[in-house]
Design a protein around this motif. Structure first.
Motif, PDB file in Angstrom:
ATOM      1  N   ASN A 170     -59.977 -54.944 -28.782  1.00  0.00           N
ATOM      2  CA  ASN A 170     -60.492 -56.311 -28.856  1.00  0.00           C
ATOM      3  C   ASN A 170     -61.363 -56.470 -30.096  1.00  0.00           C
ATOM      4  O   ASN A 170     -62.239 -55.642 -30.366  1.00  0.00           O
ATOM      5  CB  ASN A 170     -61.309 -56.645 -27.604  1.00  0.00           C
ATOM      6  CG  ASN A 170     -60.469 -56.563 -26.340  1.00  0.00           C
ATOM      7  OD1 ASN A 170     -59.329 -57.006 -26.312  1.00  0.00           O
ATOM      8  ND2 ASN A 170     -61.036 -55.971 -25.286  1.00  0.00           N
ATOM      9  N   VAL A 171     -61.092 -57.548 -30.850  1.00  0.00           N
ATOM     10  CA  VAL A 171     -61.852 -57.815 -32.068  1.00  0.00           C
ATOM     11  C   VAL A 171     -63.142 -58.538 -31.703  1.00  0.00           C
ATOM     12  O   VAL A 171     -63.125 -59.546 -30.987  1.00  0.00           O
ATOM     13  CB  VAL A 171     -61.023 -58.656 -33.056  1.00  0.00           C
ATOM     14  CG1 VAL A 171     -61.850 -58.998 -34.293  1.00  0.00           C
ATOM     15  CG2 VAL A 171     -59.761 -57.909 -33.461  1.00  0.00           C
ATOM     16  N   ARG A 172     -64.243 -58.022 -32.179  1.00  0.00           N
ATOM     17  CA  ARG A 172     -65.554 -58.643 -31.982  1.00  0.00           C
ATOM     18  C   ARG A 172     -66.068 -59.089 -33.344  1.00  0.00           C
ATOM     19  O   ARG A 172     -66.156 -58.269 -34.265  1.00  0.00           O
ATOM     20  CB  ARG A 172     -66.532 -57.653 -31.349  1.00  0.00           C
ATOM     21  CG  ARG A 172     -66.026 -57.025 -30.054  1.00  0.00           C
ATOM     22  CD  ARG A 172     -65.796 -58.080 -28.976  1.00  0.00           C
ATOM     23  NE  ARG A 172     -65.238 -57.532 -27.780  1.00  0.00           N
ATOM     24  CZ  ARG A 172     -65.955 -56.977 -26.799  1.00  0.00           C
ATOM     25  NH1 ARG A 172     -67.281 -56.901 -26.920  1.00  0.00           N
ATOM     26  NH2 ARG A 172     -65.362 -56.503 -25.731  1.00  0.00           N
ATOM     27  N   GLU A 173     -66.359 -60.380 -33.489  1.00  0.00           N
ATOM     28  CA  GLU A 173     -66.757 -60.930 -34.783  1.00  0.00           C
ATOM     29  C   GLU A 173     -68.001 -61.792 -34.620  1.00  0.00           C
ATOM     30  O   GLU A 173     -68.172 -62.482 -33.609  1.00  0.00           O
ATOM     31  CB  GLU A 173     -65.624 -61.759 -35.390  1.00  0.00           C
ATOM     32  CG  GLU A 173     -65.905 -62.253 -36.806  1.00  0.00           C
ATOM     33  CD  GLU A 173     -64.707 -62.967 -37.402  1.00  0.00           C
ATOM     34  OE1 GLU A 173     -64.114 -62.421 -38.358  1.00  0.00           O
ATOM     35  OE2 GLU A 173     -64.364 -64.058 -36.902  1.00  0.00           O
ATOM     36  N   VAL A 174     -68.840 -61.759 -35.632  1.00  0.00           N
ATOM     37  CA  VAL A 174     -70.058 -62.564 -35.650  1.00  0.00           C
ATOM     38  C   VAL A 174     -70.229 -63.102 -37.062  1.00  0.00           C
ATOM     39  O   VAL A 174     -69.826 -62.460 -38.032  1.00  0.00           O
ATOM     40  CB  VAL A 174     -71.279 -61.718 -35.222  1.00  0.00           C
ATOM     41  CG1 VAL A 174     -71.512 -60.577 -36.186  1.00  0.00           C
ATOM     42  CG2 VAL A 174     -72.514 -62.584 -35.075  1.00  0.00           C
ATOM     43  N   LYS A 175     -70.767 -64.298 -37.178  1.00  0.00           N
ATOM     44  CA  LYS A 175     -70.991 -64.889 -38.495  1.00  0.00           C
ATOM     45  C   LYS A 175     -72.486 -65.082 -38.732  1.00  0.00           C
ATOM     46  O   LYS A 175     -73.270 -65.284 -37.798  1.00  0.00           O
ATOM     47  CB  LYS A 175     -70.256 -66.218 -38.639  1.00  0.00           C
ATOM     48  CG  LYS A 175     -70.719 -67.309 -37.707  1.00  0.00           C
ATOM     49  CD  LYS A 175     -69.904 -68.572 -37.946  1.00  0.00           C
ATOM     50  CE  LYS A 175     -70.354 -69.696 -37.013  1.00  0.00           C
ATOM     51  NZ  LYS A 175     -69.585 -70.944 -37.247  1.00  0.00           N
ATOM     52  N   SER A 176     -72.827 -65.050 -39.995  1.00  0.00           N
ATOM     53  CA  SER A 176     -74.237 -65.130 -40.383  1.00  0.00           C
ATOM     54  C   SER A 176     -74.670 -66.583 -40.519  1.00  0.00           C
ATOM     55  O   SER A 176     -73.857 -67.513 -40.478  1.00  0.00           O
ATOM     56  CB  SER A 176     -74.447 -64.412 -41.714  1.00  0.00           C
ATOM     57  OG  SER A 176     -73.805 -65.140 -42.762  1.00  0.00           O
TER      58      SER A 176
END
Length: 450
Positions: A170-176
């Motif tokens: 599972n891809v876990r992504e966060v943006k700044s």
């Protein structure tokens, strides 16, 4: 001395806050051995992590990640140490992005941003430029650091960093949070978009509007339109026909639109118009062409296009007609053959009514001594079958044969021989050989040479 082995060592990824860890250290010893778990803090330094055969973390967190060593001891001695590496995975969290929330760069210079994220496995980075006018984000780079060279006003705006990793598929992504880039420098006329034109066309007597987009920081102090020896500044009107509008800001920061309006046009207005933009850091200019057509030119062009279209359709239709007619030649000969088949053949010994066409199939057989061949019309009178009046017996007799209940068609006997005729070749024979239209087929006996 005791011998130890580990049971329950995880084979997959352990995710922080979701999974638990339970490893057992089994000792084979007599007398029974005591078991101790140690944790490695640094090379050569350990601390006690657990006493007993089970090492349990429920749930597991990132601070539990370490190398764990199991040891067993009894009165007979100590076992060899058995170790296991425990890794804990967790999604990215961005710790910093910058160097600052706002970065200022000179036009055509360079700028850079850097992003740092805490993640296990280590994060992958990509950058995107975001817009405030509703446009979709534009990806502009990958990697932990974004480097921009030769920046322009189009690159001015906000940027975000996106950090991601993959845990158990599972891809876990966060943006700044966004960081901003501000570009300062001389005015620049923006390259026209697809919907904009370098040539503006109008019809004589109609109005015209010349538009151009530009960006400038600081804001331009001079915007003027020039043609010939005339210069018209923004906000001015000339001869009530020319009007240079004030700059209008666009949704993009530090960008504007300059407009020159002509309330009515004459043929002399067809020329190049230059827009000049200046600020404290420099200037830029761009030319637009105004084309003024005569009132009758546009209908003439439309008529020429329409005429060419109609002519093309007619030519294509004629070509298709010729092709279809060529394919239909064989079909067009059918009525002629039918007309020839209906020609009257004169002979008093034979009176047969013309038969109606039907959908039955008629089988034909070869006669050993008689054949049917086309005879030219000029030879018909000499080769026409001659009737023998003294002969009292009917020369032809009509027979019907059936094969398994299906008729083969009418048959005729010619002096003891069979003559097969198709329905569209049957006719009535009348006295004499005088006919208006000669038949296409007759009977004759082939010579011995044939």
């Amino acid at each position: 001395a005791p011998e130890t082995r580990l049971v329950g060592v995880p084979t997959g990824q352990l995710e922080e806050g979701r999974d638990q860890l339970e490893i057992r250290c089994l000792a084979d010893a007599n007398p029974p051995a005591s078991i101790l778990w140690r944790r490695t803090k640094s090379p050569g330094v350990t601390e006690v992590a657990s006493i007993g055969e089970t090492l349990l973390f429920s749930p597991i967190y990132r601070n539990h990640a370490a190398v764990y060593i199991c040891e067993a001891a009894n009165t007979e001695g100590e076992s060899s140490p058995v170790s296991v590496q425990v890794s804990v995975n967790y999604p990215p969290t961005i710790s910093s992005v910058g160097p600052d929330r706002l970065t200022t760069a000179l036009l055509f210079s360079g700028a850079s941003f850097e992003c740092n994220a805490d993640a296990m496995p280590p994060a992958e980075y990509r950058w995107a430029q975001i817009f405030t006018d509703g446009r979709m984000p534009l990806e502009c780079g990958t990697g932990q650091r974004l480097i921009l060279t030769n920046v322009t006003y189009e690159q001015q705006g906000q940027y975000i960093c996106l950090a991601s990793n993959k845990i158990n598929g599972n891809v876990r992504e966060v943006k700044s949070d966004p960081v901003s880039l501000q570009v300062v420098g001389a005015p620049r006329v923006v390259k026209p978009a697809i919907t904009e034109k370098f040539v503006v066309a109008t019809t004589e007597g109609n109005p015209a509007k010349l538009e151009i987009r530009l960006c400038s920081d600081p804001k331009p102090r001079l915007v003027a339109w020039e043609w010939g020896s005339t210069r018209l500044h923004a906000g001015e009107v000339l001869e009530s026909r020319y009007r240079a509008l004030d700059l209008e800001p666009l949704a993009v920061e530090d960008c504007y639109i300059a407009v020159l309006e002509l309330t009515s046009t004459v043929k002399e207005d067809q020329r190049l118009y230059h827009v000049i933009v200046e600020n404290d850091r420099g200037s830029d200019r761009r030319a637009l062409m105004l084309r003024v057509d005569e009132p009758g030119q546009i209908p003439l062009v439309i008529g020429a296009v329409a005429g060419f279209t109609v002519l093309s359709v007619l030519v294509m239709g004629f070509v298709c007609f010729l092709r279809s007619d060529r394919c239909c030649v064989a079909r067009n000969t059918v009525p002629a053959l039918q007309q020839a088949s209906n020609t009257m053949i004169e002979d008093p010994r034979l009176a047969v009514d013309t038969m109606e066409r039907n959908n039955q199939q008629y089988a034909s057989e070869k006669r050993p001594n008689h054949v049917l061949k086309p005879v030219p019309s000029q030879q018909y009178q000499q080769e026409c079958y001659q009737h023998d009046p003294p002969h009292q017996q009917q020369h032809y007799q009509r027979h019907h044969h059936h094969h398994h209940g299906q008729p083969h068609g009418p048959q005729y006997t010619l002096q003891g021989e069979q003559l097969f005729l198709k329905p569209d070749r049957l006719a009535t024979l009348k006295p004499h050989c005088k006919i208006e239209k000669p038949p296409q087929y007759t009977t004759f006996k082939p010579s011995s040479n044939n």
